[in-house]
Design a protein around this motif. Structure first.
Motif, PDB file in Angstrom:
ATOM      1  N   LEU B 175       0.829  -1.206   0.000  1.00  0.00           N
ATOM      2  CA  LEU B 175       0.000   0.000   0.000  1.00  0.00           C
ATOM      3  C   LEU B 175       0.867   1.261   0.000  1.00  0.00           C
ATOM      4  O   LEU B 175       0.587   2.239  -0.705  1.00  0.00           O
ATOM      5  CB  LEU B 175      -0.934  -0.019   1.213  1.00  0.00           C
ATOM      6  CG  LEU B 175      -1.955   1.105   1.321  1.00  0.00           C
ATOM      7  CD1 LEU B 175      -2.849   1.165   0.079  1.00  0.00           C
ATOM      8  CD2 LEU B 175      -2.815   0.931   2.569  1.00  0.00           C
ATOM      9  N   VAL B 176       1.931   1.239   0.795  1.00  0.00           N
ATOM     10  CA  VAL B 176       2.843   2.384   0.858  1.00  0.00           C
ATOM     11  C   VAL B 176       3.457   2.641  -0.522  1.00  0.00           C
ATOM     12  O   VAL B 176       3.548   3.791  -0.976  1.00  0.00           O
ATOM     13  CB  VAL B 176       3.945   2.141   1.922  1.00  0.00           C
ATOM     14  CG1 VAL B 176       5.121   3.081   1.724  1.00  0.00           C
ATOM     15  CG2 VAL B 176       3.356   2.296   3.322  1.00  0.00           C
ATOM     16  N   LEU B 177       3.832   1.586  -1.225  1.00  0.00           N
ATOM     17  CA  LEU B 177       4.441   1.760  -2.550  1.00  0.00           C
ATOM     18  C   LEU B 177       3.415   2.263  -3.577  1.00  0.00           C
ATOM     19  O   LEU B 177       3.748   3.060  -4.455  1.00  0.00           O
ATOM     20  CB  LEU B 177       5.098   0.458  -3.015  1.00  0.00           C
ATOM     21  CG  LEU B 177       6.311   0.029  -2.174  1.00  0.00           C
ATOM     22  CD1 LEU B 177       6.847  -1.315  -2.661  1.00  0.00           C
ATOM     23  CD2 LEU B 177       7.415   1.089  -2.210  1.00  0.00           C
ATOM     24  N   ILE B 178       2.162   1.846  -3.447  1.00  0.00           N
ATOM     25  CA  ILE B 178       1.113   2.379  -4.323  1.00  0.00           C
ATOM     26  C   ILE B 178       0.924   3.871  -4.048  1.00  0.00           C
ATOM     27  O   ILE B 178       0.781   4.686  -4.959  1.00  0.00           O
ATOM     28  CB  ILE B 178      -0.212   1.599  -4.129  1.00  0.00           C
ATOM     29  CG1 ILE B 178      -0.072   0.191  -4.715  1.00  0.00           C
ATOM     30  CG2 ILE B 178      -1.388   2.332  -4.767  1.00  0.00           C
ATOM     31  CD1 ILE B 178      -1.224  -0.739  -4.380  1.00  0.00           C
ATOM     32  N   SER B 179       0.954   4.231  -2.772  1.00  0.00           N
ATOM     33  CA  SER B 179       0.832   5.647  -2.402  1.00  0.00           C
ATOM     34  C   SER B 179       1.992   6.468  -2.981  1.00  0.00           C
ATOM     35  O   SER B 179       1.802   7.587  -3.469  1.00  0.00           O
ATOM     36  CB  SER B 179       0.789   5.758  -0.874  1.00  0.00           C
ATOM     37  OG  SER B 179       0.817   7.097  -0.463  1.00  0.00           O
ATOM     38  N   PHE B 180       3.193   5.900  -2.963  1.00  0.00           N
ATOM     39  CA  PHE B 180       4.338   6.576  -3.584  1.00  0.00           C
ATOM     40  C   PHE B 180       4.142   6.717  -5.095  1.00  0.00           C
ATOM     41  O   PHE B 180       4.468   7.751  -5.679  1.00  0.00           O
ATOM     42  CB  PHE B 180       5.649   5.807  -3.312  1.00  0.00           C
ATOM     43  CG  PHE B 180       6.372   6.313  -2.100  1.00  0.00           C
ATOM     44  CD1 PHE B 180       6.040   5.869  -0.841  1.00  0.00           C
ATOM     45  CD2 PHE B 180       7.381   7.264  -2.216  1.00  0.00           C
ATOM     46  CE1 PHE B 180       6.695   6.345   0.287  1.00  0.00           C
ATOM     47  CE2 PHE B 180       8.037   7.755  -1.104  1.00  0.00           C
ATOM     48  CZ  PHE B 180       7.700   7.289   0.155  1.00  0.00           C
ATOM     49  N   ASP B 181       3.620   5.674  -5.708  1.00  0.00           N
ATOM     50  CA  ASP B 181       3.414   5.722  -7.160  1.00  0.00           C
ATOM     51  C   ASP B 181       2.456   6.848  -7.525  1.00  0.00           C
ATOM     52  O   ASP B 181       2.719   7.636  -8.439  1.00  0.00           O
ATOM     53  CB  ASP B 181       2.893   4.370  -7.652  1.00  0.00           C
ATOM     54  CG  ASP B 181       2.688   4.359  -9.160  1.00  0.00           C
ATOM     55  OD1 ASP B 181       3.539   4.927  -9.870  1.00  0.00           O
ATOM     56  OD2 ASP B 181       1.694   3.798  -9.625  1.00  0.00           O
ATOM     57  N   SER B 182       1.327   6.962  -6.791  1.00  0.00           N
ATOM     58  CA  SER B 182       0.364   8.047  -7.043  1.00  0.00           C
ATOM     59  C   SER B 182       1.029   9.405  -6.864  1.00  0.00           C
ATOM     60  O   SER B 182       0.808  10.333  -7.636  1.00  0.00           O
ATOM     61  CB  SER B 182      -0.830   7.944  -6.092  1.00  0.00           C
ATOM     62  OG  SER B 182      -1.536   6.750  -6.320  1.00  0.00           O
ATOM     63  N   THR B 183       1.846   9.527  -5.818  1.00  0.00           N
ATOM     64  CA  THR B 183       2.497  10.812  -5.527  1.00  0.00           C
ATOM     65  C   THR B 183       3.496  11.168  -6.616  1.00  0.00           C
ATOM     66  O   THR B 183       3.541  12.308  -7.098  1.00  0.00           O
ATOM     67  CB  THR B 183       3.207  10.736  -4.169  1.00  0.00           C
ATOM     68  OG1 THR B 183       2.255  10.337  -3.180  1.00  0.00           O
ATOM     69  CG2 THR B 183       3.799  12.089  -3.781  1.00  0.00           C
ATOM     70  N   MET B 184       4.288  10.191  -7.042  1.00  0.00           N
ATOM     71  CA  MET B 184       5.327  10.468  -8.037  1.00  0.00           C
ATOM     72  C   MET B 184       4.731  10.769  -9.409  1.00  0.00           C
ATOM     73  O   MET B 184       5.317  11.502 -10.185  1.00  0.00           O
ATOM     74  CB  MET B 184       6.320   9.307  -8.110  1.00  0.00           C
ATOM     75  CG  MET B 184       7.173   9.220  -6.835  1.00  0.00           C
ATOM     76  SD  MET B 184       8.534   8.018  -6.946  1.00  0.00           S
ATOM     77  CE  MET B 184       7.617   6.498  -7.065  1.00  0.00           C
ATOM     78  N   ARG B 185       3.549  10.192  -9.703  1.00  0.00           N
ATOM     79  CA  ARG B 185       2.904  10.499 -10.983  1.00  0.00           C
ATOM     80  C   ARG B 185       2.398  11.933 -11.002  1.00  0.00           C
ATOM     81  O   ARG B 185       2.396  12.582 -12.036  1.00  0.00           O
ATOM     82  CB  ARG B 185       1.696   9.573 -11.215  1.00  0.00           C
ATOM     83  CG  ARG B 185       2.073   8.214 -11.741  1.00  0.00           C
ATOM     84  CD  ARG B 185       0.807   7.464 -12.124  1.00  0.00           C
ATOM     85  NE  ARG B 185       0.221   8.031 -13.315  1.00  0.00           N
ATOM     86  CZ  ARG B 185       0.361   7.516 -14.533  1.00  0.00           C
ATOM     87  NH1 ARG B 185       1.022   6.409 -14.698  1.00  0.00           N
ATOM     88  NH2 ARG B 185      -0.178   8.099 -15.570  1.00  0.00           N
ATOM     89  N   SER B 186       1.903  12.433  -9.845  1.00  0.00           N
ATOM     90  CA  SER B 186       1.287  13.763  -9.821  1.00  0.00           C
ATOM     91  C   SER B 186       2.277  14.861  -9.452  1.00  0.00           C
ATOM     92  O   SER B 186       2.015  16.036  -9.663  1.00  0.00           O
ATOM     93  CB  SER B 186       0.091  13.777  -8.861  1.00  0.00           C
ATOM     94  OG  SER B 186      -0.983  13.043  -9.415  1.00  0.00           O
ATOM     95  N   ASN B 187       3.413  14.521  -8.863  1.00  0.00           N
ATOM     96  CA  ASN B 187       4.426  15.524  -8.542  1.00  0.00           C
ATOM     97  C   ASN B 187       5.797  14.970  -8.903  1.00  0.00           C
ATOM     98  O   ASN B 187       6.363  14.154  -8.173  1.00  0.00           O
ATOM     99  CB  ASN B 187       4.375  15.904  -7.053  1.00  0.00           C
ATOM    100  CG  ASN B 187       5.362  17.016  -6.725  1.00  0.00           C
ATOM    101  OD1 ASN B 187       6.342  17.229  -7.437  1.00  0.00           O
ATOM    102  ND2 ASN B 187       5.099  17.738  -5.640  1.00  0.00           N
ATOM    103  N   LEU B 188       6.316  15.447 -10.026  1.00  0.00           N
ATOM    104  CA  LEU B 188       7.559  14.881 -10.556  1.00  0.00           C
ATOM    105  C   LEU B 188       8.757  15.182  -9.669  1.00  0.00           C
ATOM    106  O   LEU B 188       9.815  14.567  -9.828  1.00  0.00           O
ATOM    107  CB  LEU B 188       7.819  15.419 -11.969  1.00  0.00           C
ATOM    108  CG  LEU B 188       6.730  15.063 -12.986  1.00  0.00           C
ATOM    109  CD1 LEU B 188       7.054  15.643 -14.340  1.00  0.00           C
ATOM    110  CD2 LEU B 188       6.547  13.552 -13.081  1.00  0.00           C
ATOM    111  N   SER B 189       8.614  16.108  -8.723  1.00  0.00           N
ATOM    112  CA  SER B 189       9.749  16.438  -7.869  1.00  0.00           C
ATOM    113  C   SER B 189       9.853  15.507  -6.655  1.00  0.00           C
ATOM    114  O   SER B 189      10.682  15.719  -5.779  1.00  0.00           O
ATOM    115  CB  SER B 189       9.699  17.903  -7.436  1.00  0.00           C
ATOM    116  OG  SER B 189       8.740  18.093  -6.429  1.00  0.00           O
ATOM    117  N   GLY B 221       6.176  -3.444 -11.570  1.00  0.00           N
ATOM    118  CA  GLY B 221       4.981  -4.292 -11.627  1.00  0.00           C
ATOM    119  C   GLY B 221       3.790  -3.640 -10.935  1.00  0.00           C
ATOM    120  O   GLY B 221       2.663  -3.670 -11.441  1.00  0.00           O
ATOM    121  N   ILE B 222       4.046  -3.048  -9.787  1.00  0.00           N
ATOM    122  CA  ILE B 222       2.977  -2.404  -9.028  1.00  0.00           C
ATOM    123  C   ILE B 222       2.405  -1.237  -9.828  1.00  0.00           C
ATOM    124  O   ILE B 222       1.189  -1.017  -9.864  1.00  0.00           O
ATOM    125  CB  ILE B 222       3.514  -1.934  -7.643  1.00  0.00           C
ATOM    126  CG1 ILE B 222       2.656  -2.529  -6.548  1.00  0.00           C
ATOM    127  CG2 ILE B 222       3.520  -0.441  -7.502  1.00  0.00           C
ATOM    128  CD1 ILE B 222       3.140  -2.176  -5.164  1.00  0.00           C
TER     129      ILE B 222
END
Lengths: 244, 244
Positions: B175-189, B221-222
């Motif tokens: 879940l934490v890695l999915i949350s990171f994925d969402s964050t990195m997609r919306s904020n490239l920094s 994969g995630i």
């Protein structure tokens, strides 16, 4: 808090706004943040507002007064392009700034008033703008065909992942409602009802408008299906090997 | 920008941080924002930092110096509870404030330094804290068993929907890695690599630590599975009737 979204599609526009206004936690009220200015077969203009309600209401009132006044350059009924309408909205914000900003500052307030402006004037395609507090504005393009104002972040990932400008209006409306659901779950001060306008490009009229409240069956269905769907996808992904 | 998350579970803790630090868009560098202080069979302490890197690094250095010094009340090796450790972290921030805040302000800077503090000291259960710039702090509870610092909003909806304190460590890590994925997609920094620590309550040692970068197969994969899964769920929901 506020959440408003405008999406520019090949087929037209989807515009949506929540209705929660708060002046401190002990004074929560419901105000519409969507203003529709319709002149069938000539123009359809939709404004969504965020920021200080007194400022955005004043700007909308000014735009209304100017529309019956003598100055052609401030009259949306005489504007030949949506670009001109955006200039009028910006001008209204600047006049409100002249009137209110100093007093507001003296009382510790901030001049915060934003609009999403969407619409179409006969002879042009539908266009979408974000008008800032200073009265300047940007226009949506193919690369970024949507604008959000207010509590924007919780509901942005679903747009980043799923929005396509070629979507039918109803698909985009579904996505907008999912974005609202994510926002309302994470920020309780964004609240129902939701005003939803789906504008078919070329129609120059309000054909599809809905207000969705707690009792709305579709909204309840979307909340359940999206929530359950996410849970299913999450469960279907294997957990990581903790040791790499 | 930074994104860090700490999750308190029945089984232990999951702590994760990105590694992107920027001083303006033209100077982007990679720094670890996770500090692990391990004393096997006595304590395991993990700090995640957000804010001005010079301030958080100084605070961590101070904590390190104090751990070999004479003042017992500032020494994490003598702290009997995680509450005392949180006080030491807060005290370090206050000392950095005394040293740096005035000069920083003179140069137009802001004193911004936050920590997520997780860990366990022998004799206690694992605990999780959020330590603010002012040195005060709050502790995670069953109602809110996670803290985020930095760019927090894009990655919050998945926690609001899916996090359960009873989850196994590996599920929470997913879940934490999915949350990171969402964050990195919306904020490239917010950027890779991600430091990921999964701490098994009672172990008092680092047993499961990974660093995930672009080449990481699980992370790729995630991203794919979550993205495709969301698209599938979205497609599976019927669009609204535009006219209500």
């Amino acid at each position: 808090m506020t959440y408003c979204v405008g999406v520019l599609l090949d087929d037209g526009l989807v515009m949506a706004s929540d209705s929660r206004t708060s002046a401190g936690v002990d004074n929560i009220a419901t105000f519409r943040k969507m203003t529709i200015l319709e002149k069938p077969d000539r123009h359809l203009i939709c404004l969504l507002s965020a920021g200080n309600l007194s400022l955005t209401q004043s700007a909308v009132s000014l735009i209304g007064e100017w529309a019956t006044g003598k100055k052609a350059e401030l009259n949306i009924n005489k504007a030949k392009t949506m670009f001109r309408v955006a200039r009028i909205v910006g001008q209204a914000l600047r006049e409100v700034y002249q009137d209110d900003a100093e007093s507001l500052k003296a009382h510790g307030g901030e001049f915060n008033a934003n609009f999403i402006l969407g619409g179409q004037i006969k002879g042009e395609r539908a266009r979408l703008f974000h008008v800032y507090s200073a009265g300047n504005f940007i226009e949506a393009t193919a690369e970024t065909p949507f604008f959000q104002i207010g509590e924007t972040k919780y509901g942005k990932p679903v747009f980043d992942r799923l929005l396509k400008q070629s979507m039918p209006l109803a698909e985009a409306a579904k996505l907008v409602l999912i974005s609202f659901d994510s926002t309302m779950r994470s920020n309780l001060s964004v609240g129902l009802p939701i005003d939803l306008l789906c504008y078919e490009g070329g129609s120059l009229a309000v054909e599809h408008y809905r207000q969705l409240d707690e009792a709305d069956g579709y909204l309840a269905g979307i909340r359940r299906q999206w929530g359950e769907g996410l849970k299913r996808v999450f469960t279907g992904i294997a957990p990581p090997d903790l040791d790499g």
